[in-house]
Design a protein around this motif. Structure first.
Motif, PDB file in Angstrom:
ATOM      1  N   ALA A  18       0.781  -0.909   0.243  1.00 20.91           N
ATOM      2  CA  ALA A  18      -0.323   0.335  -0.617  1.00 20.91           C
ATOM      3  C   ALA A  18       0.972   1.274   0.224  1.00 20.91           C
ATOM      4  O   ALA A  18       1.945   1.232   0.712  1.00 20.91           O
ATOM      5  CB  ALA A  18      -0.709  -0.062   1.272  1.00 20.91           C
ATOM      6  N   ASN A  19       0.658   2.299  -0.700  1.00 18.32           N
ATOM      7  CA  ASN A  19       0.982   3.587  -0.470  1.00 18.32           C
ATOM      8  C   ASN A  19       2.777   3.467  -1.694  1.00 18.32           C
ATOM      9  O   ASN A  19       3.450   3.777  -0.134  1.00 18.32           O
ATOM     10  CB  ASN A  19       1.195   4.447   0.647  1.00 18.32           C
ATOM     11  CG  ASN A  19       1.527   5.126   0.624  1.00 18.32           C
ATOM     12  OD1 ASN A  19       1.593   6.113   0.342  1.00 18.32           O
ATOM     13  ND2 ASN A  19       2.057   6.130   1.708  1.00 18.32           N
ATOM     14  N   ARG A  20       2.062   3.239  -2.460  1.00 17.37           N
ATOM     15  CA  ARG A  20       3.223   3.249  -3.233  1.00 17.37           C
ATOM     16  C   ARG A  20       4.815   3.848  -3.523  1.00 17.37           C
ATOM     17  O   ARG A  20       5.843   3.654  -3.496  1.00 17.37           O
ATOM     18  CB  ARG A  20       3.226   2.333  -4.852  1.00 17.37           C
ATOM     19  CG  ARG A  20       4.280   1.317  -5.597  1.00 17.37           C
ATOM     20  CD  ARG A  20       4.011   0.861  -6.740  1.00 17.37           C
ATOM     21  NE  ARG A  20       4.135   0.237  -7.469  1.00 17.37           N
ATOM     22  CZ  ARG A  20       5.212   1.368  -8.520  1.00 17.37           C
ATOM     23  NH1 ARG A  20       4.957   2.598  -8.674  1.00 17.37           N
ATOM     24  NH2 ARG A  20       6.162   0.052  -9.682  1.00 17.37           N
ATOM     25  N   ASN A  21       3.953   4.756  -2.996  1.00 19.12           N
ATOM     26  CA  ASN A  21       4.748   5.973  -3.642  1.00 19.12           C
ATOM     27  C   ASN A  21       5.220   7.098  -1.930  1.00 19.12           C
ATOM     28  O   ASN A  21       5.532   7.916  -2.089  1.00 19.12           O
ATOM     29  CB  ASN A  21       4.445   7.362  -4.770  1.00 19.12           C
ATOM     30  CG  ASN A  21       3.833   6.377  -6.011  1.00 19.12           C
ATOM     31  OD1 ASN A  21       2.706   6.057  -6.500  1.00 19.12           O
ATOM     32  ND2 ASN A  21       4.584   6.453  -6.916  1.00 19.12           N
ATOM     33  N   ALA A  22       5.003   6.108  -1.045  1.00 16.75           N
ATOM     34  CA  ALA A  22       5.674   6.627  -0.008  1.00 16.75           C
ATOM     35  C   ALA A  22       4.742   8.503   0.416  1.00 16.75           C
ATOM     36  O   ALA A  22       5.620   8.922   0.899  1.00 16.75           O
ATOM     37  CB  ALA A  22       6.621   6.858  -0.488  1.00 16.75           C
ATOM     38  N   ILE A  23       3.435   8.728   0.244  1.00 18.37           N
ATOM     39  CA  ILE A  23       2.850   9.849   0.216  1.00 18.37           C
ATOM     40  C   ILE A  23       2.856  10.018   2.427  1.00 18.37           C
ATOM     41  O   ILE A  23       2.284   8.985   2.794  1.00 18.37           O
ATOM     42  CB  ILE A  23       1.419   9.812   0.030  1.00 18.37           C
ATOM     43  CG1 ILE A  23       1.674  10.059  -1.745  1.00 18.37           C
ATOM     44  CG2 ILE A  23       0.739  11.166   0.143  1.00 18.37           C
ATOM     45  CD1 ILE A  23       2.799  10.449  -2.295  1.00 18.37           C
ATOM     46  N   GLY A  24       3.581  10.745   2.557  1.00 21.97           N
ATOM     47  CA  GLY A  24       3.905  11.429   4.080  1.00 21.97           C
ATOM     48  C   GLY A  24       5.441  10.836   4.396  1.00 21.97           C
ATOM     49  O   GLY A  24       5.345  10.871   5.407  1.00 21.97           O
ATOM     50  N   ALA A  25       6.080  10.583   3.288  1.00 18.20           N
ATOM     51  CA  ALA A  25       7.020  10.323   3.620  1.00 18.20           C
ATOM     52  C   ALA A  25       7.712  11.648   4.199  1.00 18.20           C
ATOM     53  O   ALA A  25       7.642  12.818   3.758  1.00 18.20           O
ATOM     54  CB  ALA A  25       8.342   9.912   3.372  1.00 18.20           C
ATOM     55  N   TRP A  26       8.792  11.860   4.510  1.00 18.13           N
ATOM     56  CA  TRP A  26       9.766  12.639   4.697  1.00 18.13           C
ATOM     57  C   TRP A  26      10.895  12.793   4.068  1.00 18.13           C
ATOM     58  O   TRP A  26      11.821  11.851   4.062  1.00 18.13           O
ATOM     59  CB  TRP A  26      10.508  13.236   6.103  1.00 18.13           C
ATOM     60  CG  TRP A  26       9.122  13.729   6.404  1.00 18.13           C
ATOM     61  CD1 TRP A  26       7.728  13.553   7.018  1.00 18.13           C
ATOM     62  CD2 TRP A  26       9.073  15.475   7.248  1.00 18.13           C
ATOM     63  NE1 TRP A  26       7.427  14.239   7.550  1.00 18.13           N
ATOM     64  CE2 TRP A  26       8.022  15.534   8.216  1.00 18.13           C
ATOM     65  CE3 TRP A  26       9.478  16.331   6.411  1.00 18.13           C
ATOM     66  CZ2 TRP A  26       7.681  17.424   8.049  1.00 18.13           C
ATOM     67  CZ3 TRP A  26       9.971  17.555   6.730  1.00 18.13           C
ATOM     68  CH2 TRP A  26       8.003  18.350   7.725  1.00 18.13           C
TER      69      TRP A  26
END
Length: 527
Positions: free
Chosen positions: A441-449
């Motif tokens: 899930a969330n393959r593009n890492a939305i919410g990462a820094w």
């Protein structure tokens, strides 16, 4: 208002600081013909999106058409050369669109598009090769029948699909007396691999920009909402706490949230102060804000949402035109914070334009390019850079369209054609651009820094979907290097896991979780 207009003349902004390098842009006829058309119901909105729909790694462009048809433009620019786009038949030729945001909703590796409209909103599933199909029914998405003017998305912990927030404007049927008729915003939470019924976010105050952002670095983003005081009653800017499995909760003065009323139109975020927390640029009419956490807001590692406005001190008010002789207040819409001159310091870009011949506000209102100096003060450089357009701007995107390491510019204008500028000389150095990838899930890492360390400087970027004004960028995340020839980068993934620091050099990089960073060469298949 007279005091507001006179004060900047008294401040010797950056008088003794070394001026930041000014990039040089050239306007290009890149083949894009698109106008954001319409009257009353299209006075707000007018977004653009940049994302790769063709699979070649280069950002293509979507432009909202208002009451006309919207359009998708495939990027055919030569690497490092002039900008060139070709219109494609994509399934996005839809009317009444105010803007759209790209994201991969179903985690299949193909970018989808959340389309906001005057009327039913539509989730368009990406099929590859710049083709899209309606997915509302297949995904259980209720698009409603409102005047939608804001969007944001995040992945809540434990969920395979994203949570979507949609901001709505006034009741468009109340043309005679619309003041006070703001309609509810909606939160669309996932139900497995579909969406549950929308949850109203009451009270709502005519949102023109919303953003999921981890303002306190808790690991759980909250929803920041910027509202247009032109039409609400007893409203203000808002922050909603959105915790997994719980109803959203509106923050109040008891939490430290102070009442703020502006003509809120756009939100841009970045850690400008270097304290590890995101700062926010809020666009408005003559009252743009640059908000940072106040001294004392962070105590024992715990932050309260108590903000100070430092726009005036940092030269970022951008409250009136800086060219021509029109001294009436400005009207600001889309904003992005990016390092436009590649000197290692993020800058502020603002798209401007009168709402609709409002006599108390500037008619010839140039877009802003506020370059950050080494002292943290911003210097207006739009005219020197060649991008001080006075058309009636709304949305836009900064993206590296020809993949040369410099951010280019596209602006959607009301009743006039889209404008594109190529950055031919950023002036400050080279750049590193990265895309993120993780399994499941969330393959593009939305919410990462993403943190980039070059010399003694560390720049931090929160990976978000939303904000701006009806405009989104998805795919490559850009960092200028300044005088550095290499840097170290790490990712703090959405679940809080800290990746290892890795050395990178100017160019394009895939940062894949639990793997070494891998370089990508433009002109080869997308990573």
């Amino acid at each position: 208002m007279r005091l507001l207009l006179a004060l900047p003349a008294l401040l010797p902004l950056a008088a003794f600081a070394e001026a930041p390098p000014v990039p040089r842009f050239v306007a290009e006829d890149a083949g894009v013909t698109s106008v954001f058309a319409g009257d009353w119901q299209y006075m707000v909105g007018g977004g653009a999106s940049a994302f790769d729909c063709s699979g070649d790694g280069m950002p293509d462009v979507f432009t909202a058409g208002g009451e006309g048809k919207s359009s998708l433009w495939r990027n055919e620019s030569a690497i490092g050369g002039a900008l060139k786009f070709a219109k494609v038949e994509s399934g996005l030729e839809i009317d009444a669109i105010t803007g759209a945001y790209p994201l991969d909703i179903d985690n299949d590796g193909i970018t989808d598009l959340a389309v906001m409209r005057v009327g039913e909103n539509i989730l368009m599933r990406g099929l590859g090769e710049c083709r899209f199909e309606r997915a509302n029914e297949a995904w259980g998405f209720d698009g409603g029948d409102a005047w939608s003017t804001a969007f944001a998305a995040m992945w809540e912990k434990g969920q395979d699909w994203p949570t979507l927030a949609i901001g709505n404007y006034i009741d468009r049927k109340e043309e005679a007396f619309p003041w006070g008729s703001c309609t509810d915003n909606w939160l669309h939470r996932p139900d497995g691999q579909k969406f549950a019924a929308p949850l109203p976010l009451t009270p709502s105050f005519c949102a023109l920009s919303i953003l999921f952002t981890d303002w306190n670095r808790s690991g759980t983003p909250s929803l920041r909402v910027s509202n247009d005081r032109e039409y609400y009653k007893k409203g203000q800017e808002q922050m909603w706490e959105v915790l997994p499995g719980q109803p959203p909760r509106l923050l109040t003065p008891a939490d430290g949230w102070a009442r703020l009323r502006i003509w809120g139109m756009g939100i841009a975020s970045h850690d400008l102060t270097g304290d590890g927390y995101p700062d926010y640029y809020l666009t408005s009419m003559a009252d743009n804000k640059l908000q940072v956490l106040k001294d004392g807001a962070i105590k024992d590692g715990v932050a309260k949402p108590v903000y100070a406005d430092i726009a005036f001190a940092k030269g970022a008010t951008a409250h009136r035109p800086y060219t021509g002789d029109d001294l009436r207040p400005s009207t600001a819409w889309h904003a992005q914070i990016e390092d436009v001159n590649n000197d290692g310091l993020p800058d502020i870009w603002v798209v401007k334009g009168n709402v609709d011949r409002m006599p108390d506000f500037a008619q010839a209102d140039p877009n802003n390019l506020l370059l950050q100096g080494a002292d943290g003060v911003f210097v207006e450089s739009g005219d020197k850079a060649g991008v001080a357009s006075t058309k009636i701007g709304r949305g836009g995107v900064l993206a590296d369209f020809n993949m040369d390491g410099a951010l280019d510019m596209a602006v959607v204008n009301r009743r006039e054609n889209v404008e594109l500028w190529r950055n031919v000389a950023p002036g400050g150095g080279e750049a590193i651009q990265m895309t993120l990838r993780q399994a499941g899930a969330n393959r593009n890492a939305i919410g990462a820094w993403v943190e980039l360390r070059a010399g003694e400087r560390t720049d931090r970027k929160e990976i978000t979907v939303g904000g701006g004004h009806m405009s989104g960028v998805f795919g490559w995340w850009h960092f200028g290097l300044g005088a550095a020839s290499e840097a170290e980068v790490r990712v703090i993934w959405p679940d809080g896991t800290e990746g290892a620091w890795q050395k990178v050099t100017p160019g394009f990089w895939l940062l894949e979780r639990d793997k070494d960073a891998s370089a990508w060469t433009p002109g080869t298949p997308a990573p």
